[in-house]
Design a protein around this motif. Structure first.
Motif, short mmCIF file in Angstrom:
data_model
loop_
_atom_site.label_atom_id
_atom_site.label_comp_id
_atom_site.label_asym_id
_atom_site.label_seq_id
_atom_site.Cartn_x
_atom_site.Cartn_y
_atom_site.Cartn_z
N UNK A 40 0.81 -1.22 0.00
CA UNK A 40 0.00 0.00 0.00
C UNK A 40 0.84 1.27 0.00
N UNK A 41 2.06 1.22 0.52
CA UNK A 41 2.89 2.42 0.65
C UNK A 41 4.33 2.08 0.28
N UNK A 42 4.80 2.50 -0.90
CA UNK A 42 6.17 2.17 -1.32
C UNK A 42 7.25 2.68 -0.37
N UNK A 43 7.10 3.90 0.13
CA UNK A 43 8.11 4.46 1.04
C UNK A 43 8.18 3.64 2.32
N UNK A 79 16.39 3.64 11.93
CA UNK A 79 16.40 4.14 10.57
C UNK A 79 17.74 4.74 10.17
N UNK A 80 18.66 4.87 11.12
CA UNK A 80 19.97 5.42 10.77
C UNK A 80 20.76 4.48 9.88
N UNK A 81 20.36 3.18 9.87
CA UNK A 81 21.06 2.20 9.05
C UNK A 81 20.43 2.08 7.66
N UNK A 82 19.36 2.80 7.41
CA UNK A 82 18.61 2.62 6.17
C UNK A 82 19.46 2.95 4.94
N UNK A 83 19.33 2.13 3.92
CA UNK A 83 20.03 2.36 2.67
C UNK A 83 19.05 2.95 1.66
N UNK A 84 19.58 3.65 0.68
CA UNK A 84 18.74 4.29 -0.33
C UNK A 84 18.44 3.29 -1.44
N UNK A 85 17.66 2.27 -1.10
CA UNK A 85 17.24 1.29 -2.09
C UNK A 85 15.72 1.28 -2.16
N UNK A 86 15.22 0.89 -3.30
CA UNK A 86 13.78 0.88 -3.52
C UNK A 86 13.34 -0.56 -3.76
N UNK A 87 12.41 -1.01 -2.93
CA UNK A 87 11.97 -2.40 -2.97
C UNK A 87 10.67 -2.51 -3.75
N UNK A 101 16.04 -2.31 -5.69
CA UNK A 101 16.53 -1.70 -6.92
C UNK A 101 17.20 -0.37 -6.58
N UNK A 102 18.26 -0.01 -7.29
CA UNK A 102 18.95 1.25 -6.99
C UNK A 102 18.14 2.48 -7.38
N UNK A 103 17.26 2.32 -8.38
CA UNK A 103 16.47 3.45 -8.86
C UNK A 103 14.99 3.14 -8.76
N UNK A 104 14.23 4.15 -8.42
CA UNK A 104 12.79 3.97 -8.29
C UNK A 104 12.11 4.14 -9.64
N UNK A 105 11.17 3.26 -9.93
CA UNK A 105 10.43 3.35 -11.18
C UNK A 105 9.36 4.43 -11.09
#
Length: 331
Positions: free
Chosen positions: A219-222, A245-253, A268-272
């Motif tokens: 329901x919520x990609x973020x 959340x300090x360990x969060x990586x900039x990846x998009x699932x 994925x490294x980039x968001x669609x």
């Protein structure tokens, strides 16, 4: 709980105050036995009371929802059917629901805190059999989970516990006919702790909650990105079960592309863009799923994969060899 003729339902309908007060006191006194870390005597009592309260909570929820959504049909799913003897007045139902929420609040806060603390100590001592047993109870307390109760913390705890069990726990229900028959002490202890009954209940919980949790995650990609990153950290023993959340990586699932791949989440490294994702969804039924990325969190089957290889416990026929135990230990 296994009495005939609905005696527990009868007690809840006719005299809810007596049984609910006793249950709350039992939970209170059991949690007071906690010494800060696992001890065999106190842990056995606390975990037993937790399992008991969660099972009785299921009866309470059934009774309340039956009277709210009762149908005239003789058959139906769950509480949506007609059963003689389960009618209760509104005051009784209100009292049951109020007391249930009190019990649930204690379980969610105090009991969860105890389990998380025990897990942290057990991980430091590399007692993975004990960690798996505690994670099994983390799953068990969400047996009666409702969609309105879903939060990031709950979903992370549920899925990380499920994946930890999938990667560390070997089911003892299989009957191996090949290889050495001797089992190491850690496996015997683990089997004694779980038993076949608890394993069956865990499997039922996984199947029961899977669809609801998948819908919540999608329901919520973020929110999905944060949840998946937290799950990977916990299952790989990078951090504790608490949200950091300090360990969060900039990846998009997202779910893997292809037919029957919904719920198989990969980073994925980039968001669609929404348009690109919509186009992929329209073609999903016509394409075969392909392994992509180095990590996969499969909510469909409750598995965790690294570099296209699913992580799971070492086969019992291998782990019981003396050479293996000497090299890697018995846990």
């Amino acid at each position: 709980l296994s009495t005939h003729c609905g005696l527990l339902f009868n007690e809840l309908i006719k005299a809810p105050h007596g049984i609910l007060t006793a249950l709350q006191n039992m939970l209170k006194y059991a949690l007071e036995l906690d010494t800060g870390r696992w001890t065999n005597q106190s842990a056995a009592i606390i975990l037993y009371v937790l399992r008991l309260l969660v099972r009785i909570e299921g009866f309470m929820i059934f009774l309340v929802r039956y009277n709210q959504d009762k149908q005239e049909a003789a058959i139906g799913p769950g509480w949506k059917c007609s059963v003689d003897g389960l009618e209760a007045d509104q005051e009784t139902l209100r009292q049951i629901e109020v007391e249930r929420k009190k019990i649930r609040e204690v379980v969610n806060q105090q009991a969860r805190s105890i389990l998380d603390r025990w897990i942290s100590f057990a991980i430091k001592k590399n007692e993975m059999g004990k960690v798996a047993y505690l994670y099994a109870h983390c799953v068990f307390i969400w047996q009666n989970l409702d969609s309105e109760e879903l939060t990031e913390d709950v979903v992370i705890n549920f899925l990380s516990s499920q994946l930890f069990l999938a990667t560390r726990f070997r089911s003892q229900t299989k009957d191996f006919s090949l290889g050495p028959q001797k089992r190491v002490k850690a496996e015997v202890d683990q089997a004694d702790m779980f038993g076949s009954g608890l394993q069956s209940e865990l499997f039922e919980i996984f199947q029961k909650q899977r669809g609801m949790i998948m819908a919540w995650v999608d329901a919520d990609p973020a929110r999905r990105n944060e949840v998946m990153e937290a799950i990977v950290r916990i299952v790989s023993l990078t951090t504790s079960a608490s949200i950091d959340k300090s360990y969060a990586k900039s990846r998009f699932w997202r779910s893997m592309d292809g037919k029957n791949c919904l719920g198989r989440f990969v980073p994925c490294p980039n968001q669609r863009s929404p348009a690109d994702q919509q186009q992929i969804e329209e073609q999903r039924e016509f394409n075969r799923g392909r392994e992509v990325g180095e990590i996969e969190v499969n909510i469909q089957l409750g598995t965790f994969s690294l570099n296209t290889s699913r992580l799971e416990g070492v086969d019992e026929r291998i782990s019981c060899f003396p050479e293996f135990e000497q090299m890697f230990g018995s846990e």
